[in-house]
Write a protein that holds these residues in place. Structure first.
Motif, short mmCIF file in Angstrom:
data_model
loop_
_atom_site.label_atom_id
_atom_site.label_comp_id
_atom_site.label_asym_id
_atom_site.label_seq_id
_atom_site.Cartn_x
_atom_site.Cartn_y
_atom_site.Cartn_z
N LEU A 2 0.83 -1.22 0.00
CA LEU A 2 0.00 0.00 0.00
C LEU A 2 0.86 1.26 0.00
N LEU A 3 1.93 1.25 0.78
CA LEU A 3 2.80 2.43 0.87
C LEU A 3 3.52 2.67 -0.45
N GLU A 4 3.88 1.61 -1.14
CA GLU A 4 4.52 1.75 -2.44
C GLU A 4 3.55 2.27 -3.50
N ASP A 5 2.26 2.00 -3.30
CA ASP A 5 1.23 2.32 -4.29
C ASP A 5 0.58 3.68 -4.04
N LEU A 6 1.06 4.44 -3.06
CA LEU A 6 0.40 5.70 -2.69
C LEU A 6 0.27 6.69 -3.85
N PRO A 7 1.29 6.87 -4.71
CA PRO A 7 1.10 7.82 -5.82
C PRO A 7 -0.08 7.46 -6.72
N ARG A 8 -0.23 6.18 -7.04
CA ARG A 8 -1.33 5.77 -7.90
C ARG A 8 -2.67 5.91 -7.18
N SER A 9 -2.75 5.45 -5.93
CA SER A 9 -4.01 5.53 -5.22
C SER A 9 -4.39 6.98 -4.95
N GLY A 10 -3.40 7.84 -4.72
CA GLY A 10 -3.69 9.26 -4.54
C GLY A 10 -4.26 9.88 -5.79
N ALA A 11 -3.68 9.54 -6.94
CA ALA A 11 -4.15 10.11 -8.21
C ALA A 11 -5.59 9.72 -8.49
N GLN A 12 -6.01 8.56 -8.03
CA GLN A 12 -7.40 8.12 -8.21
C GLN A 12 -8.38 9.08 -7.53
N TYR A 13 -7.91 9.73 -6.47
CA TYR A 13 -8.78 10.65 -5.71
C TYR A 13 -8.39 12.11 -5.92
N GLY A 14 -7.63 12.38 -6.99
CA GLY A 14 -7.26 13.75 -7.30
C GLY A 14 -6.20 14.33 -6.40
N MET A 15 -5.48 13.49 -5.67
CA MET A 15 -4.41 13.94 -4.79
C MET A 15 -3.09 13.85 -5.56
N ILE A 16 -2.62 15.00 -6.01
CA ILE A 16 -1.45 15.06 -6.89
C ILE A 16 -0.18 15.25 -6.05
N GLY A 17 0.91 14.63 -6.51
CA GLY A 17 2.20 14.81 -5.85
C GLY A 17 2.41 13.92 -4.64
N VAL A 18 1.56 12.93 -4.44
CA VAL A 18 1.73 12.01 -3.32
C VAL A 18 2.95 11.14 -3.57
N ARG A 19 3.74 10.94 -2.53
CA ARG A 19 4.97 10.16 -2.66
C ARG A 19 4.84 8.82 -1.93
N PRO A 20 5.52 7.79 -2.44
CA PRO A 20 5.53 6.53 -1.70
C PRO A 20 6.24 6.72 -0.36
N VAL A 21 5.97 5.83 0.57
CA VAL A 21 6.53 5.93 1.92
C VAL A 21 7.35 4.69 2.23
N MET A 22 8.54 4.90 2.75
CA MET A 22 9.33 3.81 3.30
C MET A 22 9.64 4.15 4.75
N PRO A 23 8.95 3.52 5.69
CA PRO A 23 9.16 3.84 7.10
C PRO A 23 10.62 3.64 7.53
N ASP A 24 11.05 4.44 8.48
CA ASP A 24 12.36 4.24 9.09
C ASP A 24 12.33 3.07 10.06
N ARG A 25 11.15 2.76 10.55
CA ARG A 25 11.00 1.63 11.47
C ARG A 25 9.66 0.97 11.23
N TRP A 26 9.69 -0.30 10.85
CA TRP A 26 8.48 -1.10 10.80
C TRP A 26 8.13 -1.55 12.21
N LEU A 27 6.85 -1.72 12.49
CA LEU A 27 6.41 -2.11 13.82
C LEU A 27 5.76 -3.48 13.82
N LYS A 28 5.89 -4.16 14.96
CA LYS A 28 5.28 -5.47 15.12
C LYS A 28 4.78 -5.62 16.54
N GLU A 29 3.96 -6.63 16.75
CA GLU A 29 3.40 -6.92 18.07
C GLU A 29 4.49 -6.97 19.14
N GLY A 30 4.27 -6.27 20.24
CA GLY A 30 5.23 -6.28 21.34
C GLY A 30 6.23 -5.15 21.31
N ASP A 31 6.30 -4.41 20.20
CA ASP A 31 7.20 -3.26 20.14
C ASP A 31 6.69 -2.14 21.04
#
Length: 212
Positions: free
Chosen positions: A89-118
């Motif tokens: 989903l984060l990689e697809d943000l530019p395309r999904s944003g464009a579907q809703y008229g949100m221009i200039g949306v950038r993909p996201v790569m978190p600095d830290r992924w989270l998991k249960e217990g963090d």
């Protein structure tokens, strides 16, 4: 005990509950789920007087993560969350944003992924992380136990639950996440959902038509 404060900043045409969360004693905080309208978020941050340390993401949908890359860059902070299962989903943000008229949306790569217990820290506040798949496969929630506060994303709403008619949505998994992860936190817990008004776990356990 560190006191948690929250300011809701509704963003995008979806009126998503972006929030500024901070420790009252130090005015150090984070921005959660900045779906867009970054200038508006920055104005709210300036008005609040909070020093932002990081951006928090509950999941990867456009209305929650669409402004995350720009906001983190402009503030010079890290992005923490969601779980790696939402990478698609984060990689697809530019395309999904464009579907809703949100221009200039950038993909996201978190600095830290989270998991249960963090644990995620914001100032002197500590948030326990729970994996809550269903709305998306990588959805997580942030629970501050001392203040009985849950940042819940799109898992649970007042009188409703998150949609599961999106790619890799799973209604049974969503209900299990609510019953097995959220309900045990306690009836007194206040939750901030991704849309609409805050609620209490106990009220939803007793009255939510999707859960009773």
């Amino acid at each position: 005990m560190s006191t948690l404060k929250a300011m809701i900043v509704p963003v995008t045409p979806f009126q998503q509950n972006c929030a500024i969360l901070w420790e009252e004693e130090t005015k150090r905080g984070a921005v959660s789920d900045p779906g867009g309208d970054v200038d508006q978020i920055l104005k709210a941050v300036e008005k609040s007087g909070v020093t932002i340390e990081k951006v928090l993401l509950t999941h990867g949908h456009i209305d929650h993560a669409g402004g995350a890359a720009e906001l983190a860059e402009r503030l010079g902070v890290r992005i923490e969350g969601p779980h790696t299962e939402d990478l698609f989903l984060l990689e697809d943000l530019p395309r999904s944003g464009a579907q809703y008229g949100m221009i200039g949306v950038r993909p996201v790569m978190p600095d830290r992924w989270l998991k249960e217990g963090d644990t995620v820290t914001v100032g002197g506040l500590a948030f326990d992380i729970f994996e809550t798949p269903g709305h998306t496969p990588g959805s997580v929630v942030f629970f501050n136990r001392p203040n009985r506060f849950l940042l819940g994303g799109d898992v649970l709403f007042k009188g409703s639950v998150g949609r599961t008619d999106f790619p890799r949505g799973d209604h049974a998994a969503l209900l299990a996440s609510i019953r097995d992860k959220l309900f045990p936190l306690g009836d007194d817990v206040v939750f901030l959902p991704g849309h609409g008004q805050p609620g209490r776990i106990g009220e939803e356990r007793l009255t939510n038509p999707f859960l009773t």
